[in-house]
Enzyme design. Structure first.
Site, mmCIF file in Angstrom:
data_model
loop_
_atom_site.group_PDB
_atom_site.id
_atom_site.type_symbol
_atom_site.label_atom_id
_atom_site.label_comp_id
_atom_site.label_asym_id
_atom_site.label_seq_id
_atom_site.Cartn_x
_atom_site.Cartn_y
_atom_site.Cartn_z
ATOM 1 N N CYS A 1 0.834 -1.209 0.000
ATOM 2 C CA CYS A 1 0.000 0.000 0.000
ATOM 3 C C CYS A 1 0.865 1.253 0.000
ATOM 4 C CB CYS A 1 -0.898 -0.003 1.234
ATOM 5 S SG CYS A 1 -2.057 1.382 1.236
ATOM 6 N N CYS B 1 -0.417 4.535 7.009
ATOM 7 C CA CYS B 1 -1.125 4.320 8.279
ATOM 8 C C CYS B 1 -0.217 3.521 9.213
ATOM 9 C CB CYS B 1 -2.425 3.576 8.046
ATOM 10 S SG CYS B 1 -3.476 4.315 6.774
ATOM 11 N N CYS C 1 -16.699 -9.815 4.036
ATOM 12 C CA CYS C 1 -16.097 -8.492 3.944
ATOM 13 C C CYS C 1 -14.945 -8.546 2.949
ATOM 14 C CB CYS C 1 -15.591 -8.058 5.316
ATOM 15 S SG CYS C 1 -16.867 -8.155 6.592
ATOM 16 N N ARG D 1 -18.844 -4.706 16.961
ATOM 17 C CA ARG D 1 -18.090 -5.899 16.560
ATOM 18 C C ARG D 1 -16.709 -5.925 17.227
ATOM 19 N NH1 ARG D 1 -17.472 -6.363 10.364
ATOM 20 N NH2 ARG D 1 -19.712 -6.189 10.686
ATOM 21 N N CYS E 1 -19.938 -6.722 2.346
ATOM 22 C CA CYS E 1 -19.403 -5.405 2.705
ATOM 23 C C CYS E 1 -18.084 -5.232 1.958
ATOM 24 C CB CYS E 1 -19.163 -5.317 4.203
ATOM 25 S SG CYS E 1 -18.527 -3.716 4.728
ATOM 26 N N CYS F 1 -20.293 1.055 7.762
ATOM 27 C CA CYS F 1 -19.541 0.348 8.791
ATOM 28 C C CYS F 1 -18.290 1.154 9.068
ATOM 29 C CB CYS F 1 -19.169 -1.052 8.303
ATOM 30 S SG CYS F 1 -18.133 -1.960 9.459
ATOM 31 N N CYS G 1 -0.687 -0.167 10.446
ATOM 32 C CA CYS G 1 -1.044 -1.188 9.461
ATOM 33 C C CYS G 1 0.178 -1.952 8.951
ATOM 34 C CB CYS G 1 -1.773 -0.534 8.290
ATOM 35 S SG CYS G 1 -2.318 -1.725 7.052
HETATM 36 S S1 SF4 Z 1 -5.026 0.905 6.533
HETATM 37 FE FE1 SF4 Z 1 -3.249 -0.148 5.568
HETATM 38 S S2 SF4 Z 1 -4.049 -0.898 3.605
HETATM 39 FE FE2 SF4 Z 1 -5.507 0.682 4.328
HETATM 40 S S3 SF4 Z 1 -4.794 2.634 3.428
HETATM 41 FE FE3 SF4 Z 1 -3.807 2.481 5.438
HETATM 42 S S4 SF4 Z 1 -1.804 1.522 5.009
HETATM 43 FE FE4 SF4 Z 1 -3.112 1.124 3.230
#
Ligand code: SF4
Length: 424
Positions: free
Chosen positions: A65, A69, A109, A272, A142, A202, A72
């Site tokens: 990605c 974040c 999901c 959840r 979802c 959600c 993550c």
């Molecule tokens: S949560 Fe993870 S997969 Fe989703 S946009 Fe952020 S870095 Fe990318």
């Protein structure tokens, strides 16, 4: 205890507590813990009986990605040794989904890493949903693809999606410390786009990222105001190779207090227990079922959960039952709101609801009907996968657990994207 009597009475009416009352739940002691669980349990049973909704994650595209974040494992620069693969083909995704549905899940999901989908990605997911619904027309779907552009939510809705997941994750004031590549406002915008297109919204949070009690309460009230039909509560999984690999700020007791606070603020909303359930609640998972009415079955996006059969055994042993495909999740008054949204009445108004405007029934503060069932509409879950977050500057965790339990974090090596059978 006056606090719990007040919260129970409000919850049974579908009323929302004050911010101070929500903060007080997080400040209760371990000696009061079972009283807190019992009070939240009364509210949970009022609106959801003893049903547990099972949701099943299919990671359509894993890792790589470009977003940052910090919680993550799929983020830009992540060194976590997770599975990395590009889009599953529709039949591969349908095979994975079928395993989850056979295990008892009523919702699938579909999640893909990335900032947001291209129009070609919407086509891919459209084909995937068709393959899943061809095998099982009743299954709820979802979709979780990141930030949506104009008209993409409408396309997903037209293609058969029931819900869209996009978590707010943390409070507006601390969002910039966990992610730099997009904003809290971007996330709110996507939830509103989904809701406005008639998709069930959600949206949830991640606890354990170094946030304060005030941050947790802020994001939970924001979700309530946004009209989220389903609130996934993730507990940070500190993956090795992510910025917060060493951040272990949660105890099982703290997790239960957080779940109870979320339940009191969202008495008639699907709550959840999402990623981190096994890692942080550990042997207290069954107590979580007295508060939340929904969990993920089996594995998460990039980490492994306990065996799907262990989930089913836990539900049965704790005296709960798996919610059937024909049963509605939300109480009837909430389903009526969702139906109105789909008809275009309130639906464009996640923002109006959030502003407390004239769209009264929209998610905000429901007073309603008895503990009956709802219509077959509601929300789903997202990234039940928190990895690790940077500490929030100036905000010490309200409660700490110095014990690093990285032995409990197991990277997913089976199911979607592998040759091995899924865990469901
Ligand atoms: S949560 Fe993870 S997969 Fe989703 S946009 Fe952020 S870095 Fe990318």
């Amino acid at each position: 205890m006056d606090l719990l009597d007040t919260l129970t009475a409000k919850g049974l009416r579908g009323d929302v507590p004050t911010r101070e009352e929500a903060l007080a739940v997080l400040a209760t002691t371990d000696d009061e813990l079972l009283d807190v669980v019992a009070a939240a349990g009364k509210v949970r049973r009022r609106w959801f009986g003893r049903r547990v909704k099972l949701n099943y994650l299919v990671n359509l595209k894993s890792g790589l990605c470009p977003e940052d974040c910090s919680y993550c494992s799929q983020r830009l620069g992540s060194k976590a040794e997770i599975l990395k693969y590009t889009w599953l083909k529709p039949d591969q995704a349908a095979d994975a989904a079928r395993a989850g549905v056979a295990g008892g899940a009523k919702r699938v999901c579909l999640v893909a890493s990335g900032r947001g989908p291209t129009d070609r990605d919407i086509d891919r997911v459209t084909d995937t949903m068709a393959a899943i619904k061809e095998a099982d027309p009743e299954v709820e779907i979802c979709v979780c693809l990141g930030l949506l552009s104009d008209n993409q939510a409408e396309r997903l809705k037209a293609a058969g999606a029931d819900a869209y997941n996009h978590n707010l994750n943390t409070s507006e004031s601390t969002y910039g410390t966990i992610t730099k590549t997009h904003t809290y406002a971007d996330r709110v915008d996507t939830v509103q786009k989904a809701h406005g297109a008639g998709l069930s919204a959600c949206s949830g949070l991640i606890a354990g990222m170094g946030e304060s009690d005030e941050d947790l309460v802020d994001v939970v009230f924001a979700l309530r105001e946004l009209g989220s039909d389903s609130v996934p509560v993730n507990f940070l999984i500190p993956f090795e190779g992510t910025p917060l690999a060493k951040e272990w700020n949660l105890t099982p007791q703290r997790c239960l207090r957080i779940l109870a606070m979320v339940r009191f603020v969202n008495p008639d909303t699907e709550v959840r227990i999402a990623g981190g359930r096994e890692v942080h609640l550990r042997t207290l998972q069954p107590l979580g079922l007295h508060i939340a009415n929904s969990i993920f079955l089996g594995d998460y996006l990039t980490s492994e959960g306990q065996a799907g059969q262990a989930d089913l055994d836990m539900i049965k042993d704790a005296g709960f039952e798996v919610e059937g495909a024909g049963e509605a999740t939300l109480p009837r008054h909430r389903a009526d709101v969702a139906a109105a949204a789909q008809a275009g009445g309130c639906g464009t108004a996640a923002s109006a609801c959030g502003s407390g405007g004239g769209c009264g029934p929209c998610g905000g503060h429901s007073h309603a009907a008895p503990a009956e069932q709802a219509a077959p509409v509601e929300a789903a879950g997202e990234n039940a996968e928190a990895a690790a977050a940077e500490p929030t500057e100036g905000n010490e965790p309200a409660e700490g657990n110095d014990e690093l339990r990285s032995d409990l974090v197991k990277v997913r090596r089976r199911g979607a994207g592998t040759e091995l059978a899924p865990n469901a």
